[in-house]
Design a protein around this motif. Structure first.
Motif, short mmCIF file in Angstrom:
data_model
loop_
_atom_site.label_atom_id
_atom_site.label_comp_id
_atom_site.label_asym_id
_atom_site.label_seq_id
_atom_site.Cartn_x
_atom_site.Cartn_y
_atom_site.Cartn_z
N ASP A 1 0.85 -1.19 0.00
CA ASP A 1 0.00 0.00 0.00
C ASP A 1 0.89 1.25 0.00
O ASP A 1 1.58 1.51 0.97
CB ASP A 1 -0.86 -0.04 1.28
CG ASP A 1 -2.04 0.89 1.20
OD1 ASP A 1 -2.22 1.55 0.17
OD2 ASP A 1 -2.78 0.96 2.21
N ILE B 1 -5.46 6.12 -6.32
CA ILE B 1 -6.02 6.05 -4.97
C ILE B 1 -6.42 4.61 -4.74
O ILE B 1 -6.76 3.89 -5.67
CB ILE B 1 -7.19 7.06 -4.82
CG1 ILE B 1 -7.65 7.22 -3.40
CG2 ILE B 1 -8.35 6.73 -5.73
CD1 ILE B 1 -6.80 8.12 -2.56
N CYS B 2 -6.34 4.22 -3.46
CA CYS B 2 -6.41 2.81 -3.09
C CYS B 2 -7.54 1.98 -3.68
O CYS B 2 -7.31 1.05 -4.46
CB CYS B 2 -6.51 2.78 -1.58
SG CYS B 2 -6.30 1.18 -0.90
N LYS C 1 -4.78 -6.46 3.27
CA LYS C 1 -5.65 -5.32 2.96
C LYS C 1 -6.56 -5.61 1.77
O LYS C 1 -6.13 -6.12 0.75
CB LYS C 1 -4.81 -4.07 2.67
CG LYS C 1 -5.69 -2.82 2.49
CD LYS C 1 -4.93 -1.53 2.55
CE LYS C 1 -5.84 -0.35 2.18
NZ LYS C 1 -5.18 0.95 2.28
N GLN D 1 -8.79 0.27 6.37
CA GLN D 1 -7.34 0.36 6.24
C GLN D 1 -6.61 -0.67 7.10
O GLN D 1 -5.46 -1.02 6.81
CB GLN D 1 -6.85 1.74 6.70
CG GLN D 1 -7.44 2.91 5.95
CD GLN D 1 -6.75 3.11 4.63
OE1 GLN D 1 -5.91 2.32 4.22
NE2 GLN D 1 -7.10 4.18 3.94
N HIS E 1 1.66 2.49 4.28
CA HIS E 1 0.59 3.52 4.32
C HIS E 1 0.73 4.43 5.54
O HIS E 1 1.29 4.02 6.57
CB HIS E 1 -0.76 2.78 4.35
CG HIS E 1 -1.94 3.68 4.19
ND1 HIS E 1 -2.52 4.34 5.24
CD2 HIS E 1 -2.64 4.01 3.09
CE1 HIS E 1 -3.55 5.04 4.79
NE2 HIS E 1 -3.64 4.86 3.49
N ARG E 2 0.21 5.64 5.43
CA ARG E 2 0.15 6.55 6.56
C ARG E 2 -0.50 5.86 7.76
O ARG E 2 -1.45 5.12 7.54
CB ARG E 2 -0.69 7.77 6.16
CG ARG E 2 -0.57 8.94 7.10
CD ARG E 2 -1.45 10.05 6.59
NE ARG E 2 -1.36 11.23 7.43
CZ ARG E 2 -2.19 12.27 7.30
NH1 ARG E 2 -3.14 12.26 6.39
NH2 ARG E 2 -2.06 13.32 8.08
N ASN E 3 -0.16 5.94 8.99
CA ASN E 3 0.85 6.84 9.50
C ASN E 3 2.19 6.15 9.79
O ASN E 3 2.87 6.51 10.75
CB ASN E 3 0.33 7.59 10.71
CG ASN E 3 -0.08 6.65 11.85
OD1 ASN E 3 -0.44 5.50 11.64
ND2 ASN E 3 0.01 7.14 13.08
N ASP F 1 -0.49 -0.35 -4.79
CA ASP F 1 -1.69 0.21 -5.41
C ASP F 1 -1.46 1.53 -6.15
O ASP F 1 -2.22 1.87 -7.04
CB ASP F 1 -2.85 0.32 -4.41
CG ASP F 1 -2.51 1.12 -3.17
OD1 ASP F 1 -1.34 1.49 -2.98
OD2 ASP F 1 -3.43 1.38 -2.37
N LYS G 1 -0.71 10.89 -2.53
CA LYS G 1 -0.75 10.45 -3.95
C LYS G 1 -1.80 11.27 -4.71
O LYS G 1 -1.75 12.46 -4.71
CB LYS G 1 -1.07 8.96 -3.99
CG LYS G 1 -2.28 8.54 -3.18
CD LYS G 1 -1.90 7.83 -1.92
CE LYS G 1 -3.14 7.48 -1.11
NZ LYS G 1 -2.82 6.76 0.10
N ARG G 2 -2.71 10.64 -5.46
CA ARG G 2 -3.86 11.27 -6.13
C ARG G 2 -3.55 12.08 -7.38
O ARG G 2 -4.25 12.00 -8.37
CB ARG G 2 -4.66 12.16 -5.16
CG ARG G 2 -5.15 11.38 -3.93
CD ARG G 2 -5.55 12.33 -2.80
NE ARG G 2 -5.71 11.62 -1.54
CZ ARG G 2 -6.87 11.26 -1.02
NH1 ARG G 2 -8.00 11.56 -1.63
NH2 ARG G 2 -6.93 10.60 0.11
C1 SGN Z 1 -6.33 7.91 5.07
C2 SGN Z 1 -5.09 8.79 5.24
C3 SGN Z 1 -4.92 9.71 4.03
C4 SGN Z 1 -4.93 8.89 2.76
C5 SGN Z 1 -6.20 8.07 2.68
C6 SGN Z 1 -6.30 7.20 1.45
N1 SGN Z 1 -5.19 9.57 6.45
O1 SGN Z 1 -7.49 8.66 5.12
O2 SGN Z 1 -3.70 10.43 4.18
O3 SGN Z 1 -4.82 9.71 1.62
O4 SGN Z 1 -6.26 7.22 3.83
O5 SGN Z 1 -5.30 6.23 1.43
S1 SGN Z 1 -4.88 8.88 7.88
O6 SGN Z 1 -4.46 9.93 8.78
O7 SGN Z 1 -6.09 8.24 8.31
O8 SGN Z 1 -3.82 7.89 7.68
S2 SGN Z 1 -5.55 4.95 0.57
O9 SGN Z 1 -4.32 4.18 0.56
O10 SGN Z 1 -6.63 4.21 1.17
O11 SGN Z 1 -5.89 5.41 -0.77
#
Ligand code: SGN
Ligand code: CA
Length: 522
Positions: A34, A77-78, A126, A145, A199-201, A341, A354-355
């Protein structure tokens, strides 16, 4: 009688001769992470992250398989990207446009096509397509997520989820290997192992926590990009490192209670200075105002370290799977794919996330090892897409592509590229479309465009189109045109430069032709 004899002869002709191998039914393992940026994968060469980005296991796939230098996502986007991978179809042809759209449970995809051909199918990790996974004999997936630590897995036995203890990537891989060990060895398999990281965070596995603490990660030369000479849209982004980070979740700071506004920001600035700027307590205390450049640079250190450390567990687990296949004697019969992704910004343009249709987020890593079908240790610069994954895998396994109108692929098989052949008339552009018009977390206006080997044309059409999760307010239309040969970092849009008038007109014509060809005319 003659007919019966003929039928018998034909049957015999189809059987393998003594000493000749029966047609092999290859197994397939898809490892999909991811938000894994190419810049963080060493097989792609040295990036600004230098030796800090080391992925020895993914790099094995490059040595033993084919590395795709130009693989692009259709919608960065995912959820939509994943739907594109499974269905081989554009968003307007699979109904998954934005993060908020679920996969229609009636829609048949990759897993169904394999299962119908006699394969055992499984999915771990995921999913993020909101509805219950279909087409898999076995599945255990995160809710949305998912969590990095002690994640909850949904499965047919635990549709509401069950929490497990451990680190996400290690747990999903354990499940995948256990499933492999217990499978019916008389049948081929399709295994999808979908990682959560990076992936974030960006929470690293315990074994990597604190790694690089004393180091300085090199910055990309566009970390302080002023975003001039491009769309107005890019200047309105909310994915700038530092500025658009959450202090706790992203920067891993623990602010004292009661601090707010400018005082809180100054406190964070001083803390970052101590942690990443080498300042002593006394030096930090003397900082009287936030310096935005230093705030971004120090935030980048935290971010880049966490990002790389989170990604390392993905690489470890790729290694575990490759080792397992080898030990089980399945290496020669199994196609292995590694991808993610979409791409991701690790500081380029000052960004994370991304995006956008810019290179870092449109680009996907793609490595395919396919003994007997792919030239080991080679790479290709032919234009590939995530929509090609399903057609490629079916092709490599000798399964016919679906012919029903509602299942027909937009993507094409990459099998010739794996053999080192680029067929005449191979695609000369990839189409991109982002539908989530200015959605709240990281607003990017709805846009579509094409990328050729040398140029990129982007149109922000400004129309929300009633998409789920999008902002209903229209925006002013804008264009961007990049000359990827002269300006590979996309720092200057030349759409209004008279020297590019002819190229612009030609690319607009090709964009419209592509939209008409695939039927994406909204
Ligand atoms: C969460 C993240 C975003 C991220 C989207 C989409 N915020 O909302 O920064 O762009 O997912 O990510 S978070 O603070 O909750 O991590 S995706 O991988 O699902 O497209
Ligand atoms: Ca993602």
């Amino acid at each position: 009688m003659r007919r019966a004899l003929l039928a018998l002869l034909m049957t015999l002709a189809a059987l393998p001769l003594p000493g000749e191998e029966a047609p092999r039914r290859r197994n397939v393992v898809v490892m999909f992470s991811d938000d894994h940026a190419l810049s963080a994968i060493s097989a792609y060469g040295r990036s600004h992250l230098g030796d800090f980005a080391r992925t020895p296991n993914i790099d094995r796939l490059a040595k033993e398989g084919v590395l795709f230098r130009r693989c692009f996502v259709h919608n960065s986007i995912c959820t939509p990207s994943r739907a594109g991978v499974l269905t081989g179809r554009h968003s307007h042809r699979n109904g998954v446009y934005t993060l908020a759209d679920g996969m229609d449970v009636r829609r048949r995809h990759l897993a169904h096509f394999f299962r119908d051909a006699g394969y055992q199918t499984a999915l771990f990790g995921k999913w993020h397509l909101h509805t219950e996974p279909q087409g898999f004999d076995r599945w255990e997936v995160f809710r949305n997520q998912g969590e990095y630590e002690n994640p909850v897995y949904l499965s047919p036995e635990h549709p509401k989820g069950r929490q497990e203890s451990g680190y996400s990537e290690d747990l999903s891989t354990r499940k995948a290997l256990d499933w492999l060990a217990a499978r019916d060895a008389s049948k081929p398999f399709l295994l999808c192992l979908h990682f959560k990281a990076p992936h974030r965070n960006w929470i690293p596995a315990p074994r990597y926590r604190g790694r690089f603490a004393a180091d300085t990660i090199p910055e990309p030369d566009t970390l302080m990009d002023d975003l001039a000479n491009r769309s107005v849209a890019i200047t309105r982004n909310t994915q700038t490192i530092g500025e658009d980070f959450r202090l706790r979740e992203d920067l891993k700071l623990e602010p004292p209670a009661g601090l707010k506004g400018p005082a809180l920001r100054l406190w964070a600035f001083r803390e970052l200075g101590k942690r990443h700027g080498g300042l002593t307590e006394a030096q930090a205390a003397k900082l009287e105002a936030v310096d935005e450049t230093r705030f971004r640079r120090w935030s980048y250190q935290q971010y880049a370290k966490d990002y790389l450390n989170a990604a390392q567990a993905v690489d470890d687990n790729v290694g575990r799977v490759l080792d397992w296949l080898k030990a089980a004697g399945l290496e020669g019969d199994t196609v292995v794919v590694y991808s993610s992704d979409q791409g991701f910004y690790v500081g380029e343009h000052g960004f994370y996330d991304k995006r956008w249709m810019y290179e870092e987020s449109q680009h996907m890593p793609l490595l395919i090892r396919a003994p007997g079908a792919a030239k080991a240790g080679t790479e290709t610069r032919a234009l590939a897409m995530n929509l090609d994954f399903a057609p490629t895998l079916l092709d490599l396994c000798g399964i016919d592509a679906p012919t029903r109108e509602e299942e027909r692929f937009d993507g094409v098989s990459l099998a010739p590229l794996l053999r080192g052949e680029t067929p005449a008339g191979w695609r000369d552009l990839v189409y991109y479309r982002y539908w989530e018009h200015n959605s709240h977390e990281h607003p990017v206006p709805g846009c579509y465009g094409i990328r050729t080997a040398t140029h990129k044309l982007i149109h922000y059409h400004g129309r929300p189109l009633g998409m789920k999760g999008a902002d209903p307010k229209p925006t002013a239309p804008e264009w961007e045109l990049f000359d990827l040969v002269k300006d590979p970092k996309e720092l200057r849009s030349v759409h209004a430069d008279p020297a590019y008038a002819e190229i612009l007109a030609e690319l607009k014509r090709r964009l419209e032709a592509e939209r008409a060809r695939i039927g994406d005319e909204r």
